[in-house]
Design an enzyme around this catalytic site. Sequence first.
Site, PDB file in Angstrom:
ATOM      1  N   ALA A  87       1.483   9.435  -1.087  1.00  0.00           N
ATOM      2  CA  ALA A  87       2.324   8.255  -0.886  1.00  0.00           C
ATOM      3  C   ALA A  87       2.570   8.080   0.603  1.00  0.00           C
ATOM      4  CB  ALA A  87       3.652   8.401  -1.623  1.00  0.00           C
ATOM      5  N   LYS A  98       2.997   2.771  -1.487  1.00  0.00           N
ATOM      6  CA  LYS A  98       1.626   3.229  -1.410  1.00  0.00           C
ATOM      7  C   LYS A  98       0.757   2.070  -0.952  1.00  0.00           C
ATOM      8  CE  LYS A  98       0.032   5.610  -4.836  1.00  0.00           C
ATOM      9  NZ  LYS A  98      -0.621   6.525  -3.874  1.00  0.00           N
ATOM     10  N   GLY A 100      -1.455   2.396   2.016  1.00  0.00           N
ATOM     11  CA  GLY A 100      -1.932   2.506   3.385  1.00  0.00           C
ATOM     12  C   GLY A 100      -3.449   2.568   3.460  1.00  0.00           C
ATOM     13  N   GLU A 107      -4.637   2.266  -7.835  1.00  0.00           N
ATOM     14  CA  GLU A 107      -3.673   3.351  -7.990  1.00  0.00           C
ATOM     15  C   GLU A 107      -2.619   2.992  -9.035  1.00  0.00           C
ATOM     16  OE1 GLU A 107      -4.125   5.116  -3.436  1.00  0.00           O
ATOM     17  OE2 GLU A 107      -2.483   3.754  -3.922  1.00  0.00           O
TER      18      GLU A 107
END
Length: 224
Positions: A87, A98, A100, A107
């Site tokens: 995370a 989340k 990045g 996800e």
Amino acid sequence: MDQNQLKLAVANAAVDYSLTRIDQRSVIGIGTGSTANFFIDAIAAHRHKFAGTVASSSASEERLKALDIPVLELNSVAEITVYVDGADEINPQLQLIKGGGAALTREKIVAAVAREFVCIADQSKWVEHLGAFPLPVEVIPMARSYVARELLKLGGDPVWRDGVVTDNGNVIIDVHGLLPIAADGSLERAINQITGVVTNGLFALKPASLVLLGTDSGIQTHHC
């Protein structure tokens, strides 16, 4: 310990935990990013103890296959026993930011199918309130400017992540200036209602089941 040592320690802890949850029929969900990569490398030695994996990104899928870990299509899987991922931020309610790595939509899908979502991170990701890390939003390309205008109305400062295309063929808008994000899930709902948004990187409505946090004093365990 440096950050990579903390990530390695927490990945090993996640392997130990996962082995208590799985059997040879089990499918493990695999996340995306540097901490998830440590988990992939560590679980490889136990590949014979589960049926296969579902990856949340092409990058993770390639890494799994390179280690001879079976990768399955999610549509062929009824349930994921445990999903392990990192995370960008984690609050005390185990809500997350989340995305990045631009894999937030996949996800979220894998997390939705999983019986248990285990989040692994180093201590730098633990915060009192989410929002210092810009909130990623996956957007259908033709809607990018419209969505950005709507995000401004919600009080954010949207910035197009130029040059990034998701595994789904979409673009990412990073929303700055949202600190503190309320823990009631209202922002996650509001952003997802904007036409053209695929999803956003807030995991507030369905937080992690368990967080394993690597710290200088050892692994901290936080339950939802």
